[in-house]
Design a protein around this motif. Structure first.
Motif, PDB file in Angstrom:
ATOM      1  N   SER A  32      64.119  10.840  34.884  1.00  0.00           N
ATOM      2  CA  SER A  32      64.568   9.955  35.950  1.00  0.00           C
ATOM      3  C   SER A  32      63.578   9.947  37.111  1.00  0.00           C
ATOM      4  N   ASN A  35      60.580   7.996  36.141  1.00  0.00           N
ATOM      5  CA  ASN A  35      60.896   6.563  36.225  1.00  0.00           C
ATOM      6  C   ASN A  35      60.692   6.052  37.641  1.00  0.00           C
ATOM      7  N   LYS A  36      61.245   6.806  38.605  1.00  0.00           N
ATOM      8  CA  LYS A  36      61.211   6.361  39.996  1.00  0.00           C
ATOM      9  C   LYS A  36      59.800   6.408  40.580  1.00  0.00           C
ATOM     10  N   ILE A  40      58.907   2.587  39.037  1.00  0.00           N
ATOM     11  CA  ILE A  40      59.712   1.756  39.930  1.00  0.00           C
ATOM     12  C   ILE A  40      59.122   1.713  41.332  1.00  0.00           C
ATOM     13  N   LEU A  41      58.721   2.866  41.877  1.00  0.00           N
ATOM     14  CA  LEU A  41      58.211   2.898  43.243  1.00  0.00           C
ATOM     15  C   LEU A  41      56.942   2.046  43.410  1.00  0.00           C
ATOM     16  N   SER A 108      68.238   3.487  38.264  1.00  0.00           N
ATOM     17  CA  SER A 108      67.258   3.913  39.267  1.00  0.00           C
ATOM     18  C   SER A 108      66.577   2.708  39.903  1.00  0.00           C
ATOM     19  N   MET A 112      66.601   1.923  43.881  1.00  0.00           N
ATOM     20  CA  MET A 112      65.361   1.786  44.642  1.00  0.00           C
ATOM     21  C   MET A 112      65.238   0.380  45.243  1.00  0.00           C
ATOM     22  N   ALA A 135      63.871   8.600  46.187  1.00  0.00           N
ATOM     23  CA  ALA A 135      63.639   8.986  44.790  1.00  0.00           C
ATOM     24  C   ALA A 135      63.991  10.448  44.555  1.00  0.00           C
ATOM     25  N   THR A 139      67.733  11.744  42.889  1.00  0.00           N
ATOM     26  CA  THR A 139      67.604  12.438  41.603  1.00  0.00           C
ATOM     27  C   THR A 139      68.253  13.815  41.657  1.00  0.00           C
TER      28      THR A 139
END
Length: 220
Positions: A32, A35-36, A40-41, A108, A112, A135, A139
């Motif tokens: 996770s 991922n972030k 994603i970020l 997530s 975000m 993030a 988490t």
């Protein structure tokens, strides 16, 4: 969204040996976080810098996904209550973790993007710092809570084993008997949260596109 994330995750350890529960949760948590931080970020920062107009459409997609998932859970609760849990895992540990991380990616991304939508007018550095904090905090909050939840019954059994009578033994018995009900309640609340958040996103997004009737109706 956070409540739903915490509600979804415990099912991934159902059927695995007790000693594997925390390691599985730890691996999902690390997935996770990756991922972030790695996907994603950077995508969120690029969008906020070069295509801020895309944030609302992404929120709408996320809201539609949450509503779809929430409706699917309601249908499952109403018409397939016995099939909601399986006593034996049908997948290997690695397959289960991979599936959990894929599901986490959607939730997530929604978390975000929601965070980003509240700081669109801030500087690039502020947006970066805020999303990094979100993030890490989300988490550890979600998967720390999940680890406590999945080990609660083992802790209750430990108390009963170490104390054959007295308040600690009673506490252990209470924990063991209430945890199944707590998990069902958490799943129910998670579904409500999913529908609430998904619907709220769609209503507020509609207002941004000058369709104000749903927002006005909700306030009335």
């Amino acid at each position: 969204v956070v409540v739903d994330d915490a509600a979804v995750t415990p099912k991934y350890v159902v059927g695995f040996p007790a000693e594997r529960e925390v390691p599985i949760i730890k691996r999902i948590a690390m997935g996770s976080l990756k991922n972030k931080l790695f996907f994603i970020l950077p995508a969120a920062l690029i969008l906020s810098q070069f295509a801020p107009w895309a944030i609302t459409p992404l929120l709408i997609l996320g809201g539609l996904y949450l509503c779809y998932e929430g409706a699917e859970k309601v249908i499952e609760m109403l018409f397939h209550p016995k099939g909601a849990h399986s006593e034996k895992p049908t997948k290997t540990e690695d397959q289960t973790i991979a599936g959990a991380i894929r599901t986490d990616f959607i939730l997530s991304a929604e978390i975000m993007t929601l965070a980003l939508s509240t700081i669109e007018d801030q500087s690039f550095g502020t947006r970066t710092a805020t999303l990094l904090v979100v993030a890490f905090f989300i988490t550890f909050l979600v998967y720390g809570a999940v680890a406590v939840i999945v080990k609660a019954d083992d802790f209750g059994l430990h108390l009963m084993t170490r104390n054959t009578s007295g308040p600690l033994s009673n506490l252990g018995r209470i924990i063991i008997t209430t945890m199944p009900h707590f998990l069902k309640t958490l799943s129910f609340v998670g579904t409500l949260a999913m529908l609430w958040v998904g619907g709220g996103i769609l209503i507020h997004a509609a207002e941004q596109y000058h369709w104000t009737h749903p927002e006005e109706w909700m306030h009335r």
